[in-house]
Design a protein around this motif. Structure first.
Motif, PDB file in Angstrom:
ATOM      1  N   ALA A 139       3.845   8.320   7.402  1.00 37.52           N
ATOM      2  CA  ALA A 139       4.673   8.298   8.610  1.00 37.52           C
ATOM      3  C   ALA A 139       4.123   7.360   9.674  1.00 37.52           C
ATOM      4  O   ALA A 139       4.883   6.763  10.453  1.00 37.52           O
ATOM      5  CB  ALA A 139       4.802   9.712   9.171  1.00 37.52           C
ATOM      6  N   SER A 140       2.807   7.201   9.742  1.00 31.61           N
ATOM      7  CA  SER A 140       2.196   6.388  10.788  1.00 31.61           C
ATOM      8  C   SER A 140       2.253   4.894  10.512  1.00 31.61           C
ATOM      9  O   SER A 140       1.935   4.084  11.387  1.00 31.61           O
ATOM     10  CB  SER A 140       0.730   6.805  10.962  1.00 31.61           C
ATOM     11  OG  SER A 140       0.016   6.599   9.749  1.00 31.61           O
ATOM     12  N   GLU A 141       2.670   4.502   9.317  1.00 31.95           N
ATOM     13  CA  GLU A 141       2.618   3.089   8.950  1.00 31.95           C
ATOM     14  C   GLU A 141       3.767   2.307   9.568  1.00 31.95           C
ATOM     15  O   GLU A 141       4.884   2.818   9.723  1.00 31.95           O
ATOM     16  CB  GLU A 141       2.604   2.949   7.427  1.00 31.95           C
ATOM     17  CG  GLU A 141       1.289   3.430   6.825  1.00 31.95           C
ATOM     18  CD  GLU A 141       1.273   3.429   5.305  1.00 31.95           C
ATOM     19  OE1 GLU A 141       0.179   3.573   4.741  1.00 31.95           O
ATOM     20  OE2 GLU A 141       2.346   3.292   4.691  1.00 31.95           O
ATOM     21  N   GLN A 142       3.499   1.058   9.866  1.00 33.14           N
ATOM     22  CA  GLN A 142       4.446   0.170  10.528  1.00 33.14           C
ATOM     23  C   GLN A 142       5.738   0.067   9.716  1.00 33.14           C
ATOM     24  O   GLN A 142       5.714  -0.128   8.503  1.00 33.14           O
ATOM     25  CB  GLN A 142       3.791  -1.212  10.668  1.00 33.14           C
ATOM     26  CG  GLN A 142       4.514  -2.174  11.566  1.00 33.14           C
ATOM     27  CD  GLN A 142       3.708  -3.461  11.737  1.00 33.14           C
ATOM     28  OE1 GLN A 142       2.476  -3.466  11.597  1.00 33.14           O
ATOM     29  NE2 GLN A 142       4.411  -4.548  12.035  1.00 33.14           N
ATOM     30  N   LYS A 143       6.881   0.160  10.399  1.00 31.55           N
ATOM     31  CA  LYS A 143       8.158   0.210   9.698  1.00 31.55           C
ATOM     32  C   LYS A 143       8.667  -1.149   9.248  1.00 31.55           C
ATOM     33  O   LYS A 143       9.476  -1.228   8.311  1.00 31.55           O
ATOM     34  CB  LYS A 143       9.220   0.894  10.577  1.00 31.55           C
ATOM     35  CG  LYS A 143       8.950   2.374  10.793  1.00 31.55           C
ATOM     36  CD  LYS A 143       9.994   3.014  11.677  1.00 31.55           C
ATOM     37  CE  LYS A 143       9.691   4.489  11.910  1.00 31.55           C
ATOM     38  NZ  LYS A 143      10.673   5.112  12.839  1.00 31.55           N
ATOM     39  N   ASP A 144       8.251  -2.220   9.886  1.00 28.78           N
ATOM     40  CA  ASP A 144       8.706  -3.539   9.470  1.00 28.78           C
ATOM     41  C   ASP A 144       7.683  -4.231   8.570  1.00 28.78           C
ATOM     42  O   ASP A 144       7.678  -5.457   8.430  1.00 28.78           O
ATOM     43  CB  ASP A 144       9.036  -4.419  10.678  1.00 28.78           C
ATOM     44  CG  ASP A 144       7.837  -4.651  11.589  1.00 28.78           C
ATOM     45  OD1 ASP A 144       6.773  -4.031  11.364  1.00 28.78           O
ATOM     46  OD2 ASP A 144       7.965  -5.458  12.533  1.00 28.78           O
ATOM     47  N   ALA A 145       6.819  -3.425   7.968  1.00 21.32           N
ATOM     48  CA  ALA A 145       5.856  -3.923   6.983  1.00 21.32           C
ATOM     49  C   ALA A 145       5.819  -2.923   5.835  1.00 21.32           C
ATOM     50  O   ALA A 145       6.392  -1.837   5.918  1.00 21.32           O
ATOM     51  CB  ALA A 145       4.470  -4.081   7.611  1.00 21.32           C
ATOM     52  N   ALA A 146       5.175  -3.293   4.769  1.00 23.64           N
ATOM     53  CA  ALA A 146       5.123  -2.439   3.574  1.00 23.64           C
ATOM     54  C   ALA A 146       3.673  -2.263   3.161  1.00 23.64           C
ATOM     55  O   ALA A 146       3.192  -2.885   2.212  1.00 23.64           O
ATOM     56  CB  ALA A 146       5.939  -3.055   2.440  1.00 23.64           C
ATOM     57  N   ALA A 147       2.959  -1.403   3.888  1.00 22.58           N
ATOM     58  CA  ALA A 147       1.517  -1.260   3.681  1.00 22.58           C
ATOM     59  C   ALA A 147       1.190  -0.822   2.252  1.00 22.58           C
ATOM     60  O   ALA A 147       0.305  -1.395   1.602  1.00 22.58           O
ATOM     61  CB  ALA A 147       0.946  -0.266   4.686  1.00 22.58           C
ATOM     62  N   GLY A 148       1.891   0.192   1.762  1.00 30.12           N
ATOM     63  CA  GLY A 148       1.597   0.701   0.429  1.00 30.12           C
ATOM     64  C   GLY A 148       1.940  -0.288  -0.665  1.00 30.12           C
ATOM     65  O   GLY A 148       1.190  -0.451  -1.634  1.00 30.12           O
ATOM     66  N   ARG A 149       3.061  -0.978  -0.517  1.00 28.32           N
ATOM     67  CA  ARG A 149       3.465  -1.955  -1.539  1.00 28.32           C
ATOM     68  C   ARG A 149       2.569  -3.196  -1.487  1.00 28.32           C
ATOM     69  O   ARG A 149       2.225  -3.765  -2.525  1.00 28.32           O
ATOM     70  CB  ARG A 149       4.937  -2.323  -1.366  1.00 28.32           C
ATOM     71  CG  ARG A 149       5.866  -1.121  -1.607  1.00 28.32           C
ATOM     72  CD  ARG A 149       7.297  -1.551  -1.775  1.00 28.32           C
ATOM     73  NE  ARG A 149       7.865  -2.116  -0.560  1.00 28.32           N
ATOM     74  CZ  ARG A 149       8.800  -3.062  -0.541  1.00 28.32           C
ATOM     75  NH1 ARG A 149       9.244  -3.576  -1.674  1.00 28.32           N
ATOM     76  NH2 ARG A 149       9.288  -3.508   0.594  1.00 28.32           N
ATOM     77  N   THR A 150       2.195  -3.629  -0.283  1.00 28.36           N
ATOM     78  CA  THR A 150       1.261  -4.742  -0.147  1.00 28.36           C
ATOM     79  C   THR A 150      -0.073  -4.394  -0.790  1.00 28.36           C
ATOM     80  O   THR A 150      -0.673  -5.213  -1.505  1.00 28.36           O
ATOM     81  CB  THR A 150       1.053  -5.084   1.340  1.00 28.36           C
ATOM     82  OG1 THR A 150       2.309  -5.480   1.911  1.00 28.36           O
ATOM     83  CG2 THR A 150       0.042  -6.203   1.513  1.00 28.36           C
ATOM     84  N   GLN A 151      -0.543  -3.192  -0.531  1.00 24.25           N
ATOM     85  CA  GLN A 151      -1.789  -2.722  -1.126  1.00 24.25           C
ATOM     86  C   GLN A 151      -1.712  -2.726  -2.650  1.00 24.25           C
ATOM     87  O   GLN A 151      -2.649  -3.142  -3.343  1.00 24.25           O
ATOM     88  CB  GLN A 151      -2.092  -1.312  -0.621  1.00 24.25           C
ATOM     89  CG  GLN A 151      -3.317  -0.666  -1.217  1.00 24.25           C
ATOM     90  CD  GLN A 151      -3.596   0.689  -0.599  1.00 24.25           C
ATOM     91  OE1 GLN A 151      -4.469   0.828   0.237  1.00 24.25           O
ATOM     92  NE2 GLN A 151      -2.842   1.698  -1.007  1.00 24.25           N
ATOM     93  N   SER A 152      -0.568  -2.287  -3.197  1.00 25.91           N
ATOM     94  CA  SER A 152      -0.399  -2.259  -4.654  1.00 25.91           C
ATOM     95  C   SER A 152      -0.511  -3.655  -5.256  1.00 25.91           C
ATOM     96  O   SER A 152      -1.226  -3.873  -6.242  1.00 25.91           O
ATOM     97  CB  SER A 152       0.954  -1.641  -5.028  1.00 25.91           C
ATOM     98  OG  SER A 152       0.981  -0.256  -4.770  1.00 25.91           O
ATOM     99  N   VAL A 200       6.379  -6.424 -11.872  1.00 25.41           N
ATOM    100  CA  VAL A 200       6.110  -5.096 -11.342  1.00 25.41           C
ATOM    101  C   VAL A 200       7.050  -4.772 -10.194  1.00 25.41           C
ATOM    102  O   VAL A 200       7.355  -5.622  -9.364  1.00 25.41           O
ATOM    103  CB  VAL A 200       4.647  -4.954 -10.890  1.00 25.41           C
ATOM    104  CG1 VAL A 200       3.700  -5.173 -12.074  1.00 25.41           C
ATOM    105  CG2 VAL A 200       4.299  -5.898  -9.752  1.00 25.41           C
ATOM    106  N   SER A 201       7.510  -3.527 -10.188  1.00 28.60           N
ATOM    107  CA  SER A 201       8.276  -3.012  -9.059  1.00 28.60           C
ATOM    108  C   SER A 201       7.341  -2.103  -8.266  1.00 28.60           C
ATOM    109  O   SER A 201       7.030  -0.996  -8.703  1.00 28.60           O
ATOM    110  CB  SER A 201       9.495  -2.221  -9.552  1.00 28.60           C
ATOM    111  OG  SER A 201      10.222  -1.684  -8.460  1.00 28.60           O
ATOM    112  N   PRO A 202       6.824  -2.568  -7.126  1.00 31.45           N
ATOM    113  CA  PRO A 202       5.869  -1.765  -6.354  1.00 31.45           C
ATOM    114  C   PRO A 202       6.594  -0.669  -5.578  1.00 31.45           C
ATOM    115  O   PRO A 202       7.297  -0.945  -4.613  1.00 31.45           O
ATOM    116  CB  PRO A 202       5.217  -2.788  -5.422  1.00 31.45           C
ATOM    117  CG  PRO A 202       6.242  -3.856  -5.252  1.00 31.45           C
ATOM    118  CD  PRO A 202       7.066  -3.888  -6.509  1.00 31.45           C
TER     119      PRO A 202
END
Length: 363
Positions: free
Chosen positions: A325-338, A317-319
């Motif tokens: 805009a408010s999410e941390q830039k050195d993390a991947a909240a949406g991709r981690t969630q996926s 899978v390619s997440p």
């Protein structure tokens, strides 16, 4: 799980994010993937794109290997026409020494960039001839093997070449493609094959059938091995998933209509921006039709159907979830969630309903 999961990462860069932050986010995601039980994590090769930081797969693979202990790490793929086969062989032999038994060398035939960048990458000379792609695959297989390769010089003498002086084993080589050509070449060489379904869903059935029908067993791979890729966005609600898919959908419009490329928009910017082109809705609808977007269970069900159709037990899978805009830039909240929601959903489904037996050819 009913199917095995792996990850393909382009190291996306969003508006206001630095390359360092994008790479940090992806390396954090590698650790998440390992913790969740994903089988492998591959980095793509793309060049001179404001929204993509995966320009040098071997460098990223080395960093990922240093932060993990179990998951296989590799390229998805190295675009071989851009590189000397010896350089690729040496890089991946070194990676195999860094992380023995965990390195995958996925190889592709496309350049992975625009014509100008392609010419700059190919300034090494005739080794970059696309027509010699099959020969260069053979060269890499020989050079990365413990025995190395032997070159016969014009003088009649033999010159031995090894990618590394004392290899015990070699990286596993996979061929990548979205056409009949790559499927048939992988079959003729007795190599594992990946169909790039995330790039183009067209031709999947034919390519997989050609690969299986024409497969010639090799010593390393007596039976065919294959899996497919897929773009995914999983979120707690279908509405959030669709919102997180929008930045990548709008990027697809830019690519298809030859508009200037930019870093990925945030979800908020993508939602508030106007149309990109007269055909934007049609382009986005066509792309969205091949993606798997929704709740974790929605995406899991779709991937199980895809795996059954392709006759494989693994999906990479390619997440592609965008960021708020408010999410941390050195993390991947949406991709981690996926990745998290998908893994949990598949585990739950496998526990509730016995999965059908996977075909023996799947790898």
């Amino acid at each position: 799980m009913s199917i095995t999961l792996s990850v393909l990462d382009l190291v996306p860069v969003r508006a206001g994010q630095t390359s360092a932050e994008a790479v940090a986010a992806s390396l954090s995601l590698v650790e998440t993937a390992e913790r969740l039980g994903y089988r492998r994590y591959w980095f793509a090769e793309h060049h001179n794109m404001p929204a993509v930081a995966s320009t040098a797969p071997p460098v990223l693979i080395a960093a990922a290997a240093a932060r993990t202990s179990r998951i296989r790490v590799g390229s998805g793929g190295v675009m071989l026409p851009n590189h000397s086969p010896l350089v690729v062989a040496e890089q991946f032999a070194a990676l195999e020494a860094i992380a023995p038994g965990r390195i995958d060398l996925g190889i592709g035939r496309a350049p992975g960039s625009d014509p100008v960048i392609t010419q700059l990458l190919r300034m090494s000379g005739t080794t970059s001839d696309v027509e010699r792609f099959p020969d260069h695959i053979g060269d890499i297989l020989a050079l990365t093997s413990p025995d190395g390769a032997a070159i016969r010089l014009t003088s009649g003498t033999t010159y031995e070449v090894r990618a590394t002086p004392a290899a015990q084993n070699a990286p596993e080589v996979w061929l990548l493609g979205s056409s009949d050509y790559s499927a048939q070449l992988a079959a003729s060489l007795g190599l594992p094959y990946v169909f790039a379904n995330h790039f183009s869903g067209a031709g999947l059935d034919r390519a997989m059938q050609l690969y299986r029908d024409q497969y010639r067993p090799s010593e390393a791979h007596p039976t065919p091995r294959s899996f497919v890729t897929a773009n995914i966005v999983a979120a707690p609600t279908a509405e959030e998933a669709e919102a997180r898919a929008l930045p990548q959908l709008r990027m697809m419009v830019r690519l298809r209509t030859n508009q200037p490329l930019t870093p990925l928009e945030t979800v908020e910017d993508a939602q508030s921006a106007g149309p990109l082109a007269p055909m934007a809705d049609e382009i986005m609808a066509a792309a969205r039709a091949t993606w798997f977007v929704g709740t974790g269970d929605d995406v899991a069900a779709g991937l199980e159907d895809l795996a059954a159709r392709a006759g494989v037990d693994e999906v990479m899978v390619s997440p592609i979830a965008g960021a708020f805009a408010s999410e941390q830039k050195d993390a991947a909240a949406g991709r981690t969630q996926s990745l998290t929601l998908l893994a949990e959903a598949l585990e739950s489904r496998a526990g509730a309903v016995p999965a059908a037996a996977a075909p023996a050819l799947a790898g």
